[in-house]
Design an enzyme around this catalytic site. Sequence first.
Site, PDB file in Angstrom:
ATOM      1  N   ASP A 264       0.872  -1.178   0.000  1.00 28.61           N
ATOM      2  CA  ASP A 264       0.000   0.000   0.000  1.00 28.61           C
ATOM      3  C   ASP A 264       0.908   1.227   0.000  1.00 28.61           C
ATOM      4  OD1 ASP A 264      -1.631   2.146   0.664  1.00 28.61           O
ATOM      5  OD2 ASP A 264      -2.583   1.144   2.351  1.00 28.61           O
ATOM      6  N   ILE A 265       0.722   2.102  -0.963  1.00 27.50           N
ATOM      7  CA  ILE A 265       1.652   3.237  -1.088  1.00 27.50           C
ATOM      8  C   ILE A 265       1.558   4.181   0.116  1.00 27.50           C
ATOM      9  CG2 ILE A 265       0.165   4.811  -2.414  1.00 27.50           C
ATOM     10  CD1 ILE A 265       2.858   5.140  -4.177  1.00 27.50           C
TER      11      ILE A 265
ATOM     12  N   ASN B  85      -6.460  13.004 -10.531  1.00 26.19           N
ATOM     13  CA  ASN B  85      -7.164  13.503 -11.729  1.00 26.19           C
ATOM     14  C   ASN B  85      -6.819  14.970 -11.915  1.00 26.19           C
ATOM     15  OD1 ASN B  85      -9.231  15.049 -10.123  1.00 26.19           O
ATOM     16  ND2 ASN B  85      -9.751  12.966  -9.474  1.00 26.19           N
TER      17      ASN B  85
ATOM     18  N   GLY C 122      -9.304   4.524  -5.560  1.00 25.59           N
ATOM     19  CA  GLY C 122      -7.970   3.965  -5.780  1.00 25.59           C
ATOM     20  C   GLY C 122      -6.910   4.582  -4.884  1.00 25.59           C
ATOM     21  N   VAL C 123      -5.747   4.823  -5.467  1.00 26.10           N
ATOM     22  CA  VAL C 123      -4.616   5.398  -4.734  1.00 26.10           C
ATOM     23  C   VAL C 123      -5.001   6.766  -4.155  1.00 26.10           C
ATOM     24  CG1 VAL C 123      -2.272   6.297  -4.962  1.00 26.10           C
ATOM     25  CG2 VAL C 123      -2.933   4.245  -6.211  1.00 26.10           C
ATOM     26  N   ASP C 124      -5.667   7.556  -4.966  1.00 22.33           N
ATOM     27  CA  ASP C 124      -6.052   8.918  -4.585  1.00 22.33           C
ATOM     28  C   ASP C 124      -6.910   8.892  -3.317  1.00 22.33           C
ATOM     29  OD1 ASP C 124      -6.232  11.645  -4.893  1.00 22.33           O
ATOM     30  OD2 ASP C 124      -7.403  11.598  -6.752  1.00 22.33           O
TER      31      ASP C 124
ATOM     32  N   SER D 160      -2.384   5.354 -13.861  1.00 23.07           N
ATOM     33  CA  SER D 160      -3.350   5.111 -14.962  1.00 23.07           C
ATOM     34  C   SER D 160      -3.820   3.665 -15.098  1.00 23.07           C
ATOM     35  CB  SER D 160      -2.799   5.571 -16.326  1.00 23.07           C
ATOM     36  OG  SER D 160      -2.778   6.971 -16.450  1.00 23.07           O
TER      37      SER D 160
ATOM     38  N   GLY E  55      -5.473   1.743 -13.080  1.00 15.63           N
ATOM     39  CA  GLY E  55      -6.670   1.354 -12.351  1.00 15.63           C
ATOM     40  C   GLY E  55      -7.903   1.921 -13.039  1.00 15.63           C
TER      41      GLY E  55
ATOM     42  N   TYR F  29      -8.305   4.488 -14.708  1.00 21.50           N
ATOM     43  CA  TYR F  29      -8.044   5.071 -16.025  1.00 21.50           C
ATOM     44  C   TYR F  29      -7.808   4.024 -17.115  1.00 21.50           C
ATOM     45  CZ  TYR F  29      -8.090   9.957 -14.467  1.00 21.50           C
ATOM     46  OH  TYR F  29      -8.461  11.202 -14.005  1.00 21.50           O
TER      47      TYR F  29
END
Length: 193
Positions: free
Chosen positions: A19-20, A33, A41-43, A126, A128, A130
């Site tokens: 996990d980042i 975005n 997601g990550v965001d 991108s 995930g 995207y």
Amino acid sequence: MGTHEITIGPTRITLVQGDITTQTVDAIVNAANSALRGGGGVDGAIHRAGGPAIMAECRMIGGCPTGQAVRTTAGNLPAKHVIHAVGPIWQGGQRGEPALLASAYRSSLAVATAHWAKTVAFPSISAGAYGYPIDQAAEIAIQTVLAEAPGLGLAEARFVLFSAADLQTYAASLERVRGRPRGDAAGPAKTPG
Ligand code: AR6
């Protein structure tokens, strides 16, 4: 779970599954975005774990074009900086997606090193929501970071892959770059069973 790495000049390029948001590095890269509005997601994970200070800064910045990156604080995260990179939405591959994805990685590295970050963790931008095919995304990520990071004096560029399958895809790209496939302890781990 496997760890994979290659050293080029001053830079260790490493692949880990995880996990980042938990990475102890100077800067983590967000797959953002262009409105910097947050999302899934990550965001979503970064804003949840980092707290509201990150979004407050994103609102001040206002936005970021596709293929570029901007920096905010990392709030409550262990990292010092979040680099918000905007990758392209996959539209079939003929709409400049490869160049835009490479640019997102280059911009992230430029912004990170402008803030004196020596260790940077990347998600698979991108790949995930995207929709970028993971094998092509991995190839661009690895090649771009390998080409750029040593010249910037980065100590470590770490790819943090969420799934074992994504880690294997990145490991395959790294092995192609290394040019000598191998099956020892440093190579891709076999999935048990
Ligand atoms: N740590 C590391 N990797 C993760 C994590 C995590 N915590 N969570 C997901 N991944 P995505 P995108 C992987 O969708 O494709 C958002 O709504 C995931 O499995 O996060 O660039 C933004 O707000 C995938 O391989 O980013 C944008 O609107 C990779 O991270 C949009 O999605 C990227 O998936 C950006 O889409």
